[in-house]
Design a protein around this motif. Structure first.
Motif, PDB file in Angstrom:
ATOM      1  N   THR A   1       0.880  -1.235   0.051  1.00  0.00           N
ATOM      2  CA  THR A   1      -0.147   0.029  -0.082  1.00  0.00           C
ATOM      3  C   THR A   1       0.746   1.231   0.206  1.00  0.00           C
ATOM      4  OG1 THR A   1      -1.575  -1.187   1.121  1.00  0.00           O
ATOM      5  CG2 THR A   1      -1.750   1.230   1.243  1.00  0.00           C
ATOM      6  N   LEU A   2       1.976   0.972   0.671  1.00  0.00           N
ATOM      7  CA  LEU A   2       2.786   2.330   0.626  1.00  0.00           C
ATOM      8  C   LEU A   2       3.404   2.341  -0.304  1.00  0.00           C
ATOM      9  CD1 LEU A   2       4.496   1.886   4.383  1.00  0.00           C
ATOM     10  CD2 LEU A   2       2.565   3.129   3.923  1.00  0.00           C
ATOM     11  N   THR A   3       3.971   1.511  -1.088  1.00  0.00           N
ATOM     12  CA  THR A   3       4.535   1.405  -2.328  1.00  0.00           C
ATOM     13  C   THR A   3       3.685   2.008  -3.560  1.00  0.00           C
ATOM     14  OG1 THR A   3       5.989  -0.302  -1.879  1.00  0.00           O
ATOM     15  CG2 THR A   3       5.776  -0.006  -4.362  1.00  0.00           C
ATOM     16  N   GLU A   4       2.434   1.712  -3.498  1.00  0.00           N
ATOM     17  CA  GLU A   4       1.446   2.179  -4.251  1.00  0.00           C
ATOM     18  C   GLU A   4       0.969   3.700  -4.179  1.00  0.00           C
ATOM     19  OE1 GLU A   4      -1.299   2.414  -7.468  1.00  0.00           O
ATOM     20  OE2 GLU A   4       0.105   0.929  -7.158  1.00  0.00           O
ATOM     21  N   LEU A   5       1.257   4.304  -2.900  1.00  0.00           N
ATOM     22  CA  LEU A   5       0.926   5.280  -2.694  1.00  0.00           C
ATOM     23  C   LEU A   5       2.014   6.380  -3.111  1.00  0.00           C
ATOM     24  CD1 LEU A   5      -0.850   7.699  -1.185  1.00  0.00           C
ATOM     25  CD2 LEU A   5       0.104   6.871   0.981  1.00  0.00           C
ATOM     26  N   SER A   6       3.234   5.912  -2.967  1.00  0.00           N
ATOM     27  CA  SER A   6       4.375   6.547  -3.357  1.00  0.00           C
ATOM     28  C   SER A   6       4.483   6.590  -4.796  1.00  0.00           C
ATOM     29  CB  SER A   6       5.563   5.872  -2.847  1.00  0.00           C
ATOM     30  OG  SER A   6       6.776   6.444  -3.329  1.00  0.00           O
TER      31      SER A   6
ATOM     32  N   ASP B   1       9.409   2.298   8.551  1.00  0.00           N
ATOM     33  CA  ASP B   1       9.631   1.976   7.226  1.00  0.00           C
ATOM     34  C   ASP B   1       9.593   3.122   6.288  1.00  0.00           C
ATOM     35  OD1 ASP B   1      10.268   0.216   5.132  1.00  0.00           O
ATOM     36  OD2 ASP B   1       8.259  -0.499   4.923  1.00  0.00           O
ATOM     37  N   GLN B   2      10.045   2.929   5.194  1.00  0.00           N
ATOM     38  CA  GLN B   2       9.881   4.215   4.125  1.00  0.00           C
ATOM     39  C   GLN B   2      10.072   3.759   2.883  1.00  0.00           C
ATOM     40  OE1 GLN B   2      13.153   7.205   3.651  1.00  0.00           O
ATOM     41  NE2 GLN B   2      11.913   8.461   4.971  1.00  0.00           N
ATOM     42  N   VAL B   3       9.099   4.530   1.718  1.00  0.00           N
ATOM     43  CA  VAL B   3       9.211   4.186   0.413  1.00  0.00           C
ATOM     44  C   VAL B   3       9.557   5.760  -0.170  1.00  0.00           C
ATOM     45  CG1 VAL B   3       8.237   3.563  -1.868  1.00  0.00           C
ATOM     46  CG2 VAL B   3       7.656   2.511   0.207  1.00  0.00           C
ATOM     47  N   VAL B   4      10.799   5.773  -0.851  1.00  0.00           N
ATOM     48  CA  VAL B   4      11.527   6.906  -1.088  1.00  0.00           C
ATOM     49  C   VAL B   4      10.756   7.298  -2.480  1.00  0.00           C
ATOM     50  CG1 VAL B   4      13.601   8.197  -1.890  1.00  0.00           C
ATOM     51  CG2 VAL B   4      13.683   6.512  -0.121  1.00  0.00           C
TER      52      VAL B   4
ATOM     53  N   GLU C   1       1.866   6.583  -6.973  1.00  0.00           N
ATOM     54  CA  GLU C   1       0.768   7.628  -7.428  1.00  0.00           C
ATOM     55  C   GLU C   1       0.945   9.201  -7.149  1.00  0.00           C
ATOM     56  OE1 GLU C   1      -3.507   6.529  -7.303  1.00  0.00           O
ATOM     57  OE2 GLU C   1      -2.715   4.853  -5.715  1.00  0.00           O
ATOM     58  N   THR C   2       1.866   9.449  -6.052  1.00  0.00           N
ATOM     59  CA  THR C   2       2.016  10.680  -5.559  1.00  0.00           C
ATOM     60  C   THR C   2       3.655  11.327  -6.258  1.00  0.00           C
ATOM     61  OG1 THR C   2       3.172  10.089  -3.402  1.00  0.00           O
ATOM     62  CG2 THR C   2       0.711  10.421  -3.701  1.00  0.00           C
ATOM     63  N   LYS C   3       4.435  10.172  -6.299  1.00  0.00           N
ATOM     64  CA  LYS C   3       5.909  10.344  -6.893  1.00  0.00           C
ATOM     65  C   LYS C   3       6.697  11.045  -5.436  1.00  0.00           C
ATOM     66  CE  LYS C   3       5.182  10.925 -11.642  1.00  0.00           C
ATOM     67  NZ  LYS C   3       5.383  11.963 -12.931  1.00  0.00           N
ATOM     68  N   GLU C   4       5.838  10.906  -4.336  1.00  0.00           N
ATOM     69  CA  GLU C   4       6.577  11.466  -3.115  1.00  0.00           C
ATOM     70  C   GLU C   4       7.008  10.322  -2.111  1.00  0.00           C
ATOM     71  OE1 GLU C   4       7.198  14.457  -3.011  1.00  0.00           O
ATOM     72  OE2 GLU C   4       5.713  15.578  -4.456  1.00  0.00           O
ATOM     73  N   THR C   5       7.770  10.722  -1.284  1.00  0.00           N
ATOM     74  CA  THR C   5       8.254   9.933  -0.007  1.00  0.00           C
ATOM     75  C   THR C   5       6.949   9.476   0.645  1.00  0.00           C
ATOM     76  OG1 THR C   5      10.564  10.403  -0.244  1.00  0.00           O
ATOM     77  CG2 THR C   5       9.754   9.294   1.843  1.00  0.00           C
ATOM     78  N   VAL C   6       6.853   8.069   1.068  1.00  0.00           N
ATOM     79  CA  VAL C   6       5.834   7.846   2.154  1.00  0.00           C
ATOM     80  C   VAL C   6       6.395   6.958   3.196  1.00  0.00           C
ATOM     81  CG1 VAL C   6       3.677   6.300   2.433  1.00  0.00           C
ATOM     82  CG2 VAL C   6       4.211   7.372   0.167  1.00  0.00           C
ATOM     83  N   ASP C   7       6.081   7.484   4.503  1.00  0.00           N
ATOM     84  CA  ASP C   7       6.834   7.161   5.549  1.00  0.00           C
ATOM     85  C   ASP C   7       5.516   6.260   6.608  1.00  0.00           C
ATOM     86  OD1 ASP C   7       9.398   8.355   5.344  1.00  0.00           O
ATOM     87  OD2 ASP C   7       8.334  10.110   5.516  1.00  0.00           O
ATOM     88  N   LEU C   8       6.227   5.261   7.277  1.00  0.00           N
ATOM     89  CA  LEU C   8       5.441   4.583   8.079  1.00  0.00           C
ATOM     90  C   LEU C   8       5.767   4.786   9.625  1.00  0.00           C
ATOM     91  CD1 LEU C   8       3.257   2.341   9.143  1.00  0.00           C
ATOM     92  CD2 LEU C   8       4.726   0.601   8.501  1.00  0.00           C
TER      93      LEU C   8
END
Length: 258
Positions: free
Chosen positions: A98-103, A124-127, A105-112
């Motif tokens: 879910t984090l990977t998909e969100l990143s 965790d983080q998806v850059v 779609e937004t092209k932004e970093t997503v943090d957990l």
């Protein structure tokens, strides 16, 4: 033949009822870990004492319930802890897609992040794919009252816990000398808005030039996690509404997973 089928259905129904009653007894004991008597349990689950006695005896034999004192009080047993440990969820692994998909779609970093003690810890983080992007190290600690993930996490807490954490943190804010960096009443109104919308905001509050949006959720054990998307503020305004929409979709996906 019909009589045999009917007997099996009755037995199945009775078995389900016993499981349901046992589960209710365990929930009652979870709410009062100091120990309860058989009479107290029977009163709270609204069942005859004899019925409670039979179920509790079975739970004791399975180490799901134990005596808490010589006076005969009962509490959750050691096997409950073993089951809880075995059932712990690797949240980063579970919500990773879910984090990977969100990143994506937004092209932004997503943090957990996860709430621990009185702060948020990144786990965790998806850059993001933008050349100019925000990145924080996994394990880094963040405050509660000026971050999107912290505010979203506070919104899930009971009011007394929320006020205790917020009042202490606001009082020691960088813009004050023993005076709140923001009035507590004002901050609590912001938390109420987050409770209504499910979304927390950080508008250049924690770090100058960086804004963020986030949401929080609880795992089955009650642990609070938060997902946030930090964005350089110069492009945050145009993305704000879209980010909120995408995060609410991600939140719904995660809630369904857990």
């Amino acid at each position: 033949m019909n009589a045999v089928i009917s007997d099996k259905k009755t037995q199945n129904s009775q078995g389900i009822q016993v499981i349901s009653r046992a589960a209710e007894i365990l929930r009652i004991l979870k709410l009062d870990n100091s120990g309860l008597s058989l009479g107290q349990i029977a009163e709270r689950v609204q069942l005859p004492r004899s019925t409670v006695q039979r179920i509790v005896n079975a739970l004791i034999s399975e180490r799901l319930v134990m005596a808490s004192s010589a006076e005969g009080g009962l509490r959750l047993g050691s096997e409950i802890q073993s089951l809880a440990a075995a059932g712990r969820i690797n949240m980063a692994e579970l919500v990773g897609p879910t984090l990977t998909e969100l990143s994506r779609e937004t092209k932004e970093t997503v943090d957990l992040a996860v709430f621990r003690d009185d702060h948020m810890v990144f786990v965790d983080q998806v850059v993001g794919s933008h050349r100019l992007r925000t990145v924080s190290a996994v394990g880094e600690v963040f405050p509660m009252t000026d971050t999107a993930n912290g505010k979203a996490a506070l919104a899930l807490m009971e009011d007394d816990v929320l006020v205790s954490i917020a009042a202490r943190e606001l009082k020691t804010g960088p813009n004050s000398n023993d005076e709140p960096s923001k009035p507590l009443s004002e901050f609590l109104k912001e938390i109420e808005d987050i409770r209504q919308t499910g979304i927390g905001w950080d508008l250049c509050e924690h770090t100058e030039g960086i804004s963020a949006v986030g949401f929080a959720f609880k795992d089955p054990m009650g642990q609070i996690y938060a997902v946030s998307v930090p964005v350089p503020s110069h492009r945050f305004g145009k993305l704000k509404d879209r980010l909120a929409e995408l995060l609410l979709g991600a939140k719904n996906s995660i809630v369904r997973l857990i």
